[in-house]
Design a protein around this motif. Structure first.
Motif, mmCIF file in Angstrom:
data_model
loop_
_atom_site.group_PDB
_atom_site.id
_atom_site.type_symbol
_atom_site.label_atom_id
_atom_site.label_comp_id
_atom_site.label_asym_id
_atom_site.label_seq_id
_atom_site.Cartn_x
_atom_site.Cartn_y
_atom_site.Cartn_z
ATOM 1 N N HIS A 29 0.737 -1.182 0.082
ATOM 2 C CA HIS A 29 0.102 -0.030 0.069
ATOM 3 C C HIS A 29 0.907 1.256 -0.135
ATOM 4 C CE1 HIS A 29 -3.184 -2.659 0.597
ATOM 5 N NE2 HIS A 29 -3.341 -2.639 1.549
ATOM 6 N N ASP A 316 -9.807 2.211 3.974
ATOM 7 C CA ASP A 316 -9.801 1.817 2.597
ATOM 8 C C ASP A 316 -8.857 2.577 1.706
ATOM 9 O OD1 ASP A 316 -11.347 2.471 -0.339
ATOM 10 O OD2 ASP A 316 -12.123 0.920 0.421
ATOM 11 N N GLN A 317 -8.051 1.645 0.894
ATOM 12 C CA GLN A 317 -7.165 2.107 0.169
ATOM 13 C C GLN A 317 -7.360 3.100 -1.102
ATOM 14 O OE1 GLN A 317 -3.657 1.914 1.387
ATOM 15 N NE2 GLN A 317 -5.057 1.367 3.042
ATOM 16 N N GLN A 318 -8.365 2.630 -1.634
ATOM 17 C CA GLN A 318 -9.077 3.600 -2.748
ATOM 18 C C GLN A 318 -9.161 5.102 -2.401
ATOM 19 O OE1 GLN A 318 -7.478 1.643 -5.405
ATOM 20 N NE2 GLN A 318 -8.844 3.200 -6.252
ATOM 21 N N ARG A 322 -7.728 8.558 -3.126
ATOM 22 C CA ARG A 322 -8.423 9.449 -3.557
ATOM 23 C C ARG A 322 -8.415 10.711 -2.691
ATOM 24 N NH1 ARG A 322 -10.261 12.711 -6.936
ATOM 25 N NH2 ARG A 322 -12.449 13.668 -6.790
#
Length: 349
Positions: A29, A316-318, A322
């Motif tokens: 990540h 949450d990695q997305q 963002r």
């Protein structure tokens, strides 16, 4: 240095370990984040040394810096910071001399004087070598001697390291390192993202007592800030609850992996805990683009920071990516163009 055009913006990452994941996932990540923020114009990507904390994977900080630098091409990579009392200065000079040799012109060495963990862990790390926060100024000067030019008669040298002039930055959450950074003429980063109480006092001390050096001609102030950005204020507030849980668990003496966000954080704490968490996270910007812009502008007006160093414990990695993307857009809209920060040529950044 700050110019009329604005300020620099950078990233501080702890390679957070998410609930249900492993350190290996965290390193993937972190690399993905570094690759993205490099494209979005962030100036540097720093990793922090912490020990015996279930939610932090960046304990072997120099190793992770090499991983990130090897997977990127232009962004500066470094420590925010190495807790110098845990290490012999010669060892850190050799490690960062190695990194600078592998990734020339891209490595930073940020230094702190805290243990990066509890006192029992500090004793396990140090094995009675005698280093402590009290020896920090001498340790920094010794480290400088290993990274600077070889002096006549110098019997101990850092190989690699000697003569590479890896740039040093002093980190702090009190006035101690503000005084030292000013005296030594080094850039100063304040850890306001978790300890904001003495921010303005420390910045005033640093600026008013700064002495130009071979490393730096004028003060360079870096301010830590938690940034949680999303397309709406409501979603950003929800994402922020993961960081609030981090501090809540610290207060309770139960550090854990990074937890998923919750819809109602008030269910998890009592009023005293809420007050403590709010105090620790006061230097945070949370919201959609418009709200974020107003909060960041206010922080810049209050601190006159030359550089913001942004951190975000987002599960949450997305959503994490963002958030950094939205933040970059806000930073660019506030500054117009990105200034450069280059210490004096003799510092060899």
């Amino acid at each position: 240095m700050k110019t009329a055009a604005g300020f620099l913006y950078s990233v501080l990452d702890l390679s957070p370990i998410l609930k249900g994941e492993t350190a290996a996932d965290s390193f993937r990540h972190s690399l993905k984040l570094a690759q993205q923020v490099e494209q979005w114009g962030y100036h540097r990507f720093w990793l922090a040394e912490h020990h015996n904390i279930p939610g932090v994977a960046s304990a072997a900080t120099s190793v992770v810096i090499g991983h990130i630098a090897g997977g990127t091409s232009s962004i500066r990579v470094g420590s925010g910071g190495i807790m110098l009392p845990n290490h012999a200065p010669l060892v850190i000079a050799e490690q960062f001399g190695t990194l600078e040799s592998l990734y020339p012109g891209r490595i930073d060495l940020g230094l702190g004087r805290a243990p990066g963990g509890d006192q029992l862990t500090a004793r396990a790390l140090r094995r009675g070598l005698g280093s402590s926060g009290d020896t920090f100024p001498d340790d920094v000067r010794e480290l400088q001697s290993y990274l600077g030019p070889t002096e006549p008669g110098q019997k101990v040298r850092a190989v690699p390291g000697q003569g590479l002039n890896v740039p040093l930055y002093l980190l702090g959450s009190s006035t101690f390192s503000a005084h030292l950074a000013a005296e030594m003429g080094l850039p100063f980063a304040f850890a306001s993202h978790f300890a904001p109480e003495m921010l303005y006092q420390a910045l005033d001390i640093y600026r008013s007592h700064f002495r130009p050096s071979a490393a730096l001609a004028q003060p360079h102030v870096m301010v830590g800030v938690n940034v949680f950005a999303a397309d709406t204020d409501e979603e950003a507030t929800r994402l922020f609850s993961s960081l609030q849980q981090v501090f809540l668990n610290i207060i309770r003496g139960w550090p854990r992996e990074l937890q998923p966000p919750v819809d109602d954080i008030d269910r998890l704490w009592n009023p005293v805990e809420e007050s403590q968490v709010s105090r620790m996270t006061r230097c945070s910007a949370v919201g959609g683009p418009d709200s974020l812009r107003a909060q960041i502008q206010s922080l810049l007006d209050d601190t006159e920071a030359d550089e913001l160093i942004v951190t975000a414990h987002i599960y949450d990695q997305q959503a994490r990516l963002r958030s950094f993307e939205i933040a970059a857009e806000v930073f660019k809209s506030l500054q117009g163009t990105t200034p450069s920060f280059t210490p004096n040529d003799s510092f060899n950044q």
